[in-house]
Motif scaffolding. Structure first.
Motif, short mmCIF file in Angstrom:
data_model
loop_
_atom_site.label_atom_id
_atom_site.label_comp_id
_atom_site.label_asym_id
_atom_site.label_seq_id
_atom_site.Cartn_x
_atom_site.Cartn_y
_atom_site.Cartn_z
N MET A 105 0.85 -1.19 0.00
CA MET A 105 0.00 0.00 0.00
C MET A 105 0.89 1.24 0.00
O MET A 105 1.81 1.36 0.80
CB MET A 105 -0.90 0.00 1.23
CG MET A 105 -1.72 1.25 1.41
SD MET A 105 -3.00 1.52 0.18
CE MET A 105 -4.12 0.21 0.59
N THR B 25 0.69 5.26 0.53
CA THR B 25 -0.14 6.35 1.03
C THR B 25 0.39 7.66 0.49
O THR B 25 1.56 7.99 0.68
CB THR B 25 -0.15 6.36 2.57
OG1 THR B 25 -0.72 5.14 3.04
CG2 THR B 25 -0.98 7.53 3.11
N HIS C 43 -3.18 2.08 -3.40
CA HIS C 43 -2.85 3.35 -2.80
C HIS C 43 -4.05 3.91 -2.04
O HIS C 43 -5.17 3.44 -2.21
CB HIS C 43 -2.41 4.35 -3.88
CG HIS C 43 -3.48 4.61 -4.88
ND1 HIS C 43 -3.72 3.76 -5.93
CD2 HIS C 43 -4.43 5.57 -4.96
CE1 HIS C 43 -4.75 4.20 -6.63
NE2 HIS C 43 -5.20 5.30 -6.05
N GLN C 44 -3.77 4.91 -1.24
CA GLN C 44 -4.79 5.67 -0.54
C GLN C 44 -4.27 7.09 -0.38
O GLN C 44 -3.06 7.31 -0.46
CB GLN C 44 -5.11 5.05 0.82
CG GLN C 44 -3.92 4.99 1.76
CD GLN C 44 -4.19 4.20 3.02
OE1 GLN C 44 -5.31 3.79 3.30
NE2 GLN C 44 -3.16 3.98 3.83
N LEU D 54 -3.99 5.46 9.05
CA LEU D 54 -3.68 5.14 7.65
C LEU D 54 -2.18 4.94 7.45
O LEU D 54 -1.77 4.25 6.52
CB LEU D 54 -4.18 6.26 6.73
CG LEU D 54 -5.69 6.50 6.69
CD1 LEU D 54 -6.02 7.69 5.81
CD2 LEU D 54 -6.43 5.26 6.22
N SER E 1 0.86 1.22 5.59
CA SER E 1 1.75 1.50 4.47
C SER E 1 3.21 1.35 4.84
O SER E 1 3.60 1.64 5.97
CB SER E 1 1.53 2.92 3.96
OG SER E 1 0.26 3.06 3.40
#
Length: 174
Positions: free
Chosen positions: A1, A3, A33-34, A66, A70
């Motif tokens: 992931m 971020t 991704h975020q 969050l 990551s």
């Protein structure tokens, strides 16, 4: 992931628009991704989530959670008064110390209205990340005079787009 973190809490910022563009580029590379937008920080987080209050502000805790999912981060870093925004430093200071970013990886994208492209801001931020034990990718695109080269959705400067794609290719393998 991966971020993507906007470096300002300014509502409807160029940082968020560039973060959205970066997310679309990551999608083309099939990278999960975020986006963590500092505009979503609680207004009182500097008095309710830092120092003796770490862990007590639920809205801050949700946003900072969050980070834990990551190992790689892209920071979209606007230039404010020759450096990066204080809200980004305050956010970093509110995270668990010392291991939040230790041995994780960062890519930096600088944006500015002026001709510097946030180079000095990214240098300051790199020093902080080095101190925290984070590894920073050497390629740091500087998107100078952002208003001339970005329409809010798309980069109109081919060199800027090429640099962003080169950074993504390097970051995937970093």
């Amino acid at each position: 992931m991966i971020t993507i973190i906007t470096g300002t809490n300014r509502p409807a910022s160029n940082s968020r628009a560039v973060a959205n563009l970066y997310a679309r580029l990551l999608e083309q590379h099939k990278q999960p991704h975020q986006i963590l937008d500092l505009a979503d920080l609680p207004a009182d987080f500097t008095s309710s989530a830092l120092y003796d209050n770490i862990g007590t502000n639920e809205a801050f805790n949700q946003l900072s959670s969050l980070i834990g999912s990551s190992d790689k981060f892209v920071f979209v870093v606007p230039e404010y008064n020759g450096s990066f925004p204080g809200v980004l430093k305050a956010f970093i200071d509110g995270l668990a110390y010392p291991n939040t970013f230790r041995n994780k990886k960062a890519a930096l994208v600088g944006i500015s209205s002026g001709v510097q492209g946030s180079g000095l801001a990214m240098s300051h931020l790199t020093d902080i990340f080095n101190y925290l034990g984070m590894h920073v990718l050497a390629l740091k695109p500087r998107l100078a005079q952002i208003e001339k080269h970005f329409d809010g959705t798309a980069i109109t400067n081919e060199l800027y787009l090429e640099l962003l794609n080169q950074q993504i290719d390097q970051f995937i393998h970093f």
